[in-house]
Design a protein around this motif. Structure first.
Motif, short mmCIF file in Angstrom:
data_model
loop_
_atom_site.label_atom_id
_atom_site.label_comp_id
_atom_site.label_asym_id
_atom_site.label_seq_id
_atom_site.Cartn_x
_atom_site.Cartn_y
_atom_site.Cartn_z
N LYS A 98 38.08 86.88 29.64
CA LYS A 98 39.04 86.55 30.68
C LYS A 98 38.73 85.17 31.28
CE LYS A 98 40.02 88.91 34.80
NZ LYS A 98 40.25 90.16 35.50
N LYS A 99 37.45 84.88 31.52
CA LYS A 99 37.04 83.57 32.03
C LYS A 99 37.39 82.47 31.03
CE LYS A 99 33.07 84.40 35.00
NZ LYS A 99 31.62 84.23 35.11
N GLU A 100 37.09 82.71 29.76
CA GLU A 100 37.39 81.72 28.72
C GLU A 100 38.89 81.49 28.61
OE1 GLU A 100 35.52 82.66 24.98
OE2 GLU A 100 33.62 83.07 25.96
N TRP A 101 39.69 82.54 28.71
CA TRP A 101 41.14 82.41 28.62
C TRP A 101 41.69 81.57 29.77
CZ3 TRP A 101 44.93 82.39 25.45
CH2 TRP A 101 46.24 82.51 25.90
N LYS A 102 41.18 81.81 30.99
CA LYS A 102 41.62 81.04 32.14
C LYS A 102 41.28 79.56 31.97
CE LYS A 102 41.60 84.69 35.59
NZ LYS A 102 41.00 85.19 36.82
N ALA A 103 40.09 79.27 31.47
CA ALA A 103 39.70 77.88 31.23
C ALA A 103 40.59 77.25 30.16
CB ALA A 103 38.23 77.81 30.81
N TRP A 104 40.91 77.99 29.11
CA TRP A 104 41.78 77.51 28.04
C TRP A 104 43.17 77.21 28.57
CZ3 TRP A 104 41.99 75.26 23.65
CH2 TRP A 104 43.11 75.36 22.83
N LYS A 105 43.72 78.13 29.37
CA LYS A 105 45.05 77.92 29.94
C LYS A 105 45.06 76.67 30.82
CE LYS A 105 48.02 80.75 30.64
NZ LYS A 105 49.39 80.92 30.22
N LYS A 106 43.99 76.45 31.58
CA LYS A 106 43.90 75.29 32.44
C LYS A 106 43.86 74.01 31.60
CE LYS A 106 41.33 73.52 36.38
NZ LYS A 106 40.21 73.73 37.28
N LEU A 107 43.10 74.02 30.52
CA LEU A 107 43.03 72.84 29.64
C LEU A 107 44.36 72.56 28.97
CD1 LEU A 107 39.61 73.14 27.79
CD2 LEU A 107 40.36 71.28 29.28
N LYS A 108 45.07 73.61 28.59
CA LYS A 108 46.34 73.44 27.90
C LYS A 108 47.48 73.05 28.83
CE LYS A 108 48.28 75.81 24.50
NZ LYS A 108 48.72 76.92 23.67
#
Length: 56
Positions: free
Chosen positions: A25-35
């Motif tokens: 979940k943490k990784e997904w949030k970081a990915w969404k922020k980067l994208k």
């Protein structure tokens, strides 16, 4: 958990599943922020990488 064990032949405890879920979940949030488009970064679908402007 039972279905996962049946399909993968690997048994994990409920705590192990939760720990992995929280990490993903943490990784997904970081990915969404980067994208996100509003931060100057964008996803290049051809190269499958993150592009940034020279100013960034």
């Amino acid at each position: 958990m039972t279905n996962f064990k049946n399909e993968t032949n690997k048994a994990y405890s409920q705590r192990q599943f939760k720990n992995r879920w929280d990490a993903l979940k943490k990784e997904w949030k970081a990915w969404k922020k980067l994208k996100g488009e509003d931060n100057g970064l964008r996803w290049n679908t051809i190269k499958r990488t993150i592009d940034a402007s020279n100013d960034w």
